[in-house]
Design a protein around this motif. Structure first.
Motif, PDB file in Angstrom:
ATOM      1  N   GLY A  48      31.715  -1.244  55.172  1.00  0.00           N
ATOM      2  CA  GLY A  48      32.785  -2.165  55.311  1.00  0.00           C
ATOM      3  C   GLY A  48      31.959  -2.904  56.599  1.00  0.00           C
ATOM      4  O   GLY A  48      33.215  -4.263  57.156  1.00  0.00           O
ATOM      5  N   ASP A  49      30.978  -2.890  56.986  1.00  0.00           N
ATOM      6  CA  ASP A  49      30.718  -3.912  58.140  1.00  0.00           C
ATOM      7  C   ASP A  49      30.173  -5.463  57.781  1.00  0.00           C
ATOM      8  O   ASP A  49      30.297  -6.137  58.297  1.00  0.00           O
ATOM      9  CB  ASP A  49      28.892  -3.734  59.143  1.00  0.00           C
ATOM     10  CG  ASP A  49      28.029  -2.635  58.367  1.00  0.00           C
ATOM     11  OD1 ASP A  49      28.324  -2.224  57.065  1.00  0.00           O
ATOM     12  OD2 ASP A  49      27.146  -2.791  58.998  1.00  0.00           O
ATOM     13  N   ALA A  50      30.102  -5.753  56.367  1.00  0.00           N
ATOM     14  CA  ALA A  50      29.901  -6.697  55.495  1.00  0.00           C
ATOM     15  C   ALA A  50      31.423  -7.394  55.734  1.00  0.00           C
ATOM     16  O   ALA A  50      31.320  -8.914  55.733  1.00  0.00           O
ATOM     17  CB  ALA A  50      29.015  -6.815  54.408  1.00  0.00           C
ATOM     18  N   VAL A  51      32.188  -7.040  55.123  1.00  0.00           N
ATOM     19  CA  VAL A  51      33.062  -7.382  54.272  1.00  0.00           C
ATOM     20  C   VAL A  51      34.173  -6.367  53.958  1.00  0.00           C
ATOM     21  O   VAL A  51      33.938  -5.858  53.528  1.00  0.00           O
ATOM     22  CB  VAL A  51      32.893  -8.433  53.563  1.00  0.00           C
ATOM     23  CG1 VAL A  51      32.640  -8.230  52.425  1.00  0.00           C
ATOM     24  CG2 VAL A  51      35.279  -9.627  53.816  1.00  0.00           C
ATOM     25  N   VAL A  52      35.688  -6.490  54.624  1.00  0.00           N
ATOM     26  CA  VAL A  52      36.592  -5.957  53.090  1.00  0.00           C
ATOM     27  C   VAL A  52      37.248  -6.621  52.603  1.00  0.00           C
ATOM     28  O   VAL A  52      38.387  -7.281  52.744  1.00  0.00           O
ATOM     29  CB  VAL A  52      37.780  -5.419  54.098  1.00  0.00           C
ATOM     30  CG1 VAL A  52      38.674  -4.277  53.447  1.00  0.00           C
ATOM     31  CG2 VAL A  52      36.821  -4.488  55.471  1.00  0.00           C
ATOM     32  N   GLY A  53      36.725  -6.755  51.386  1.00  0.00           N
ATOM     33  CA  GLY A  53      36.807  -7.787  49.585  1.00  0.00           C
ATOM     34  C   GLY A  53      37.868  -7.199  49.125  1.00  0.00           C
ATOM     35  O   GLY A  53      37.302  -6.074  48.619  1.00  0.00           O
ATOM     36  N   ILE A  54      38.472  -7.389  48.635  1.00  0.00           N
ATOM     37  CA  ILE A  54      40.010  -7.076  47.445  1.00  0.00           C
ATOM     38  C   ILE A  54      39.386  -7.816  46.815  1.00  0.00           C
ATOM     39  O   ILE A  54      39.667  -9.533  46.753  1.00  0.00           O
ATOM     40  CB  ILE A  54      40.633  -7.119  47.757  1.00  0.00           C
ATOM     41  CG1 ILE A  54      41.542  -6.194  48.902  1.00  0.00           C
ATOM     42  CG2 ILE A  54      41.726  -6.225  47.255  1.00  0.00           C
ATOM     43  CD1 ILE A  54      42.617  -5.495  49.689  1.00  0.00           C
ATOM     44  N   ASN A  55      38.959  -7.652  45.629  1.00  0.00           N
ATOM     45  CA  ASN A  55      39.789  -8.187  44.011  1.00  0.00           C
ATOM     46  C   ASN A  55      40.769  -8.081  43.436  1.00  0.00           C
ATOM     47  O   ASN A  55      40.922  -6.877  42.818  1.00  0.00           O
ATOM     48  CB  ASN A  55      38.895  -7.544  42.813  1.00  0.00           C
ATOM     49  CG  ASN A  55      36.931  -8.170  43.043  1.00  0.00           C
ATOM     50  OD1 ASN A  55      36.365  -6.860  43.798  1.00  0.00           O
ATOM     51  ND2 ASN A  55      36.522  -9.076  42.426  1.00  0.00           N
ATOM     52  N   PRO A  56      41.702  -9.125  43.081  1.00  0.00           N
ATOM     53  CA  PRO A  56      43.405  -9.043  43.349  1.00  0.00           C
ATOM     54  C   PRO A  56      43.315  -8.698  41.827  1.00  0.00           C
ATOM     55  O   PRO A  56      42.698  -9.081  41.268  1.00  0.00           O
ATOM     56  CB  PRO A  56      43.310  -9.986  43.972  1.00  0.00           C
ATOM     57  CG  PRO A  56      42.836 -10.944  43.976  1.00  0.00           C
ATOM     58  CD  PRO A  56      41.472 -10.816  44.131  1.00  0.00           C
ATOM     59  N   ALA A  57      44.200  -7.968  41.625  1.00  0.00           N
ATOM     60  CA  ALA A  57      44.318  -7.543  39.762  1.00  0.00           C
ATOM     61  C   ALA A  57      45.054  -8.646  39.605  1.00  0.00           C
ATOM     62  O   ALA A  57      45.280  -9.578  38.455  1.00  0.00           O
ATOM     63  CB  ALA A  57      45.560  -6.559  39.684  1.00  0.00           C
ATOM     64  N   THR A  58      46.015  -9.696  40.522  1.00  0.00           N
ATOM     65  CA  THR A  58      46.635 -10.909  40.069  1.00  0.00           C
ATOM     66  C   THR A  58      45.966 -11.662  40.943  1.00  0.00           C
ATOM     67  O   THR A  58      45.813 -11.677  41.859  1.00  0.00           O
ATOM     68  CB  THR A  58      48.392 -10.596  40.060  1.00  0.00           C
ATOM     69  OG1 THR A  58      48.211 -12.034  40.088  1.00  0.00           O
ATOM     70  CG2 THR A  58      48.761 -10.123  41.727  1.00  0.00           C
ATOM     71  N   ASP A  59      45.778 -13.381  40.447  1.00  0.00           N
ATOM     72  CA  ASP A  59      45.603 -14.243  41.521  1.00  0.00           C
ATOM     73  C   ASP A  59      47.370 -15.208  42.542  1.00  0.00           C
ATOM     74  O   ASP A  59      47.565 -16.345  42.990  1.00  0.00           O
ATOM     75  CB  ASP A  59      44.863 -15.393  40.861  1.00  0.00           C
ATOM     76  CG  ASP A  59      43.871 -16.191  41.819  1.00  0.00           C
ATOM     77  OD1 ASP A  59      43.309 -15.291  42.516  1.00  0.00           O
ATOM     78  OD2 ASP A  59      43.804 -17.738  41.563  1.00  0.00           O
TER      79      ASP A  59
END
Length: 460
Positions: A186-197
């Motif tokens: 997680g040191d670069a980013v905690v990044g989520i691809n959301p299922a909905t926009d």
């Protein structure tokens, strides 16, 4: 204008720069699909010979996509730094490859050269490189960026913790975040691809990560990988946006297919900078790219997919990003057929981005209908780590249950760090030690009972 190469007594003709670059490209299924690939190994070698003798200055005279038709071309041409280019102006493509591999060309020289190189130049050089060359040149090319952690320092390998969930369930996402943190990710980013926009969902996810970060006092940056226009809307509402995300490509038409313009990126960068949320730096943009994206949008202009990928890095470079990564095997076997093509593409992308001054990471991944498996991702991970890759993407168990593709697991990165003596970003490493997630020799323990109360209690 045109070039001729001769192999085995047979001459091959290449009509223009697009044709020469495409025919010189190592094999990949996307170029065959586009009808631009060499028809034989002999034709490919002939193209590579002709390309090696091509003066670098020619790339300033001939564009692969017309200047008047394409804002990415205009960006490349108008931002070219003639002074930085001067030391190599008299070189050929082959001569530049030799220079990049020489002992005398060190990290400082490569950093100074970056603004003088165009994407087409670095793509051309990469086409002449073997895999070991791609690793060797990249290993001494350094791009350092910062927000709450410092990314790209020598001897470090950062990770994006990707806690995706098919229904954006906050409990499931939180569980994946805890899993990743317990494995030093997680040191670069905690990044989520959301299922909905939906903006409301995106905002809820941003607030979830921000709340978690504050509860456990972790030096991480967050990102929900929604469209830039959605992020702009949320910025206006005061949402806790750390990084602005957008997928970009190497032509104006391909970016139009993503629903994005260069003006959108500039507006979002300015708005995010205005928040001043960074600590060790304030680089606020996060971009993803991938070979084949322009072709999949029928926006490739007859240019090979690897050259277009390098052009996408020119778009990234213009907005001083914290992070850029190629999702190298995600688009599918129509563009990169098997593990061998994915391996080479990942190393090409990494090198080309770094030569242009872009902080490159890689999503080491493949789709389930590609001719690839976990042995291929293991190989690419180790080679990227040896090449000084800034960060890689990790998902629980190496299986993204929302995007339905295979990536790296948290454990895979621990192995690469241990084998090659690499460490997390320094600020994150200090935090890991403070919560009992590093042992006396800097390793993440197999079981971390001392850290469980701090994490699970703080995130309950």
């Amino acid at each position: 204008m045109g070039w001729t190469g001769t192999v085995g007594g047979h001459s091959y003709r290449f009509d223009d720069l697009r044709d020469l670059l495409a025919k010189a490209t190592p094999p990949r299924s996307g170029d065959v699909l586009a009808g631009v690939a060499a028809e034989s190994a002999a034709e490919r070698v002939a193209a590579q010979q002709a390309l090696a003798d091509l003066p670098l200055a020619h790339f300033l005279d001939e564009t692969v996509v017309p200047y008047e038709d394409d804002d990415v071309t205009r960006l490349i041409v108008d931002s070219h730094d003639a002074e930085a280019f001067a030391p190599v102006r008299s070189e050929t493509v082959g001569g530049l490859r030799d220079r990049l591999l020489s002992w005398e060309t060190d990290t400082d020289a490569l950093t100074a050269l970056a603004p003088g190189l165009t994407p087409e130049m670095v793509a051309a050089v990469s086409k002449l490189c073997r895999v070991a060359d791609l690793v060797a040149i990249a290993a001494k090319t350094r791009v350092v960026t910062g927000f709450r952690t410092t990314i790209g320092l020598p001897g470090r390998l950062a990770t994006r913790l990707q806690p995706n969930h098919p229904t954006d369930d906050p409990v499931g996402i939180t569980a994946s975040i805890v899993d990743g943190l317990l494995h030093g990710s997680g040191d670069a980013v905690v990044g989520i691809n959301p299922a909905t926009d939906r903006p409301s969902t995106v905002r809820a996810l941003l607030e979830l990560i921000d709340d978690a970060r504050r509860r456990i006092d972790a030096p991480v940056q967050s990102c929900v990988l929604t469209h830039v226009t959605t992020t702009l809307e949320l910025l206006e509402q005061g949402a806790p946006v750390d990084l602005v995300f957008q997928s970009v490509a190497g032509t104006q038409a391909a970016n139009r297919g993503f629903g994005v313009t260069l003006d959108h990126l500039a507006q979002a960068q300015e708005a995010a900078l205005g928040l001043g949320r960074g600590v060790v730096g304030n680089q606020v943009m996060y971009f993803e790219t991938g070979q084949g994206s322009a072709l999949s949008a029928d926006a490739h202009h007859g240019v090979d997919q690897q050259t277009l990928e390098a052009r996408a890095y020119a778009v990234c470079r213009a907005y001083d990003p914290l992070l850029v990564n190629t999702v190298v095997g995600f688009i599918g076997p129509e563009y990169l057929y098997d593990g061998k093509q994915i391996l080479r593409a990942g190393l090409e992308d990494h090198l080309c981005g770094k030569l242009l001054g872009v902080p490159m990471g890689v999503d080491v991944c493949y789709t389930n209908h590609a001719e690839a498996d976990a042995d291929d991702t293991d190989t690419l991970l180790v080679m990227l780590a040896a090449a000084g890759c800034s960060f890689v993407i990790c998902v629980p168990g190496g299986d993204d249950i929302m995007l339905n593709y295979q990536s790296l697991s948290f454990q895979d990165v621990l192995t690469a760090r241990q084998v090659l003596g690499l460490r997390p970003a320094p600020e994150f490493e200090t935090w890991l030690a403070s919560v009992g997630l590093l042992d006396d020799v800097g390793r993440v323990p197999q079981l971390s009972p001392a850290a469980l109360p701090a994490l699970t209690g703080g995130l309950s």
